[in-house]
Design an enzyme around this catalytic site. Sequence first.
Site, PDB file in Angstrom:
ATOM      1  N   ASP A   1       0.830  -1.198   0.000  1.00 53.69           N
ATOM      2  CA  ASP A   1       0.000   0.000   0.000  1.00 53.69           C
ATOM      3  C   ASP A   1       0.867   1.252   0.000  1.00 53.69           C
ATOM      4  O   ASP A   1       2.024   1.233   0.423  1.00 53.69           O
ATOM      5  CB  ASP A   1      -0.914   0.019   1.226  1.00 53.69           C
TER       6      ASP A   1
ATOM      7  N   LYS B   1      -4.082   2.483  -2.411  1.00 55.20           N
ATOM      8  CA  LYS B   1      -4.736   2.433  -1.101  1.00 55.20           C
ATOM      9  C   LYS B   1      -4.373   3.631  -0.242  1.00 55.20           C
ATOM     10  O   LYS B   1      -4.007   3.511   0.918  1.00 55.20           O
ATOM     11  CB  LYS B   1      -4.414   1.128  -0.363  1.00 55.20           C
TER      12      LYS B   1
ATOM     13  N   MET C   1      -9.478   6.559   9.418  1.00 51.16           N
ATOM     14  CA  MET C   1      -9.872   7.217   8.160  1.00 51.16           C
ATOM     15  C   MET C   1     -10.976   8.253   8.387  1.00 51.16           C
ATOM     16  O   MET C   1     -12.031   8.201   7.771  1.00 51.16           O
ATOM     17  CB  MET C   1     -10.324   6.165   7.138  1.00 51.16           C
TER      18      MET C   1
END
Length: 301
Positions: free
Chosen positions: A2, A24, A139
């Site tokens: 990632d 990602k 996130m």
Amino acid sequence: YDDLVAPEILDYARREARTMLVGKTGHGPSCRQDDINALMVSLAKSGKQVVRLKSGDPLVFGRAGEEIEACRLAGIPVRVVPGVSAAQGAAASLGVSLTHRDAARRLQYVTGHDRRGALPEDLNWGALADPSVTTVVYMPKKTLGVLLERAIAEGLAPATPALLVFNATRPNQQVVEGTAQDLATRVEAAGLDGPALLMVGDALRRGDAEAAIAAGADLINDTWAGADPDLPSVAAEFNAGLVCSHTGGAVPRTRPFRVNYGITDRGVVDDVLADQAAEAIAADRTIPVNVNEIAPLVPPG
């Protein structure tokens, strides 16, 4: 791997290994998850040894479950190597106990967005408003404002301590501190970039701004930023220089004394104490520093 994987980690790969970036990055360009699954299966079936490298712990909001399922359905054996999740890493770097026994009875990890990139509709708002809980939101950047606003509407105390940690555990880690009520505004004003982690709960009172600074984080504060244009670089170099506190501090010898400022008590220590620091290092000893000596040097406000 990632995009969040640090380049220094990739340096551990064997020279002949083929490294493949699949993106990602939150809300940025990346490969489709189905394509990543298919690529892993295809390479493994061709006889390759495949490592799916993620940042943090692969089993905490890392989509590892979907990749493991795809491999097992294809008859490919899988072994998971655990990592340090961002929540644990951030808490350690800040010196904050997420489960302080005087403040938290439960620790919960929550995602800040669903498959659409929007705030999940099925969050347990009662749990998020619980005063005896420490909540860590992964996130959270895109939905930060609406998430905290909704949590307050559902019963979360507006004055509940809240932190947004950018680039947790990395050399460029930065922290914006505030409350559930004002953190989103502070984050917008700070204009920081990078992966972020939201921490909310009364347990954070046990590890306040000074703990974050002592850990080497750049703490964004309007008063400091307005007081001295050099403060961003000062905070970054803090661990190499002078340490003070309300009760007196010391000049550590773990690193050479090479900075003229240290941040303490939301103020600035000027280079007037540099001679004392040099003296301590030359004598291979620690000298006490009285906070009263630096009080006149603290910027207004």
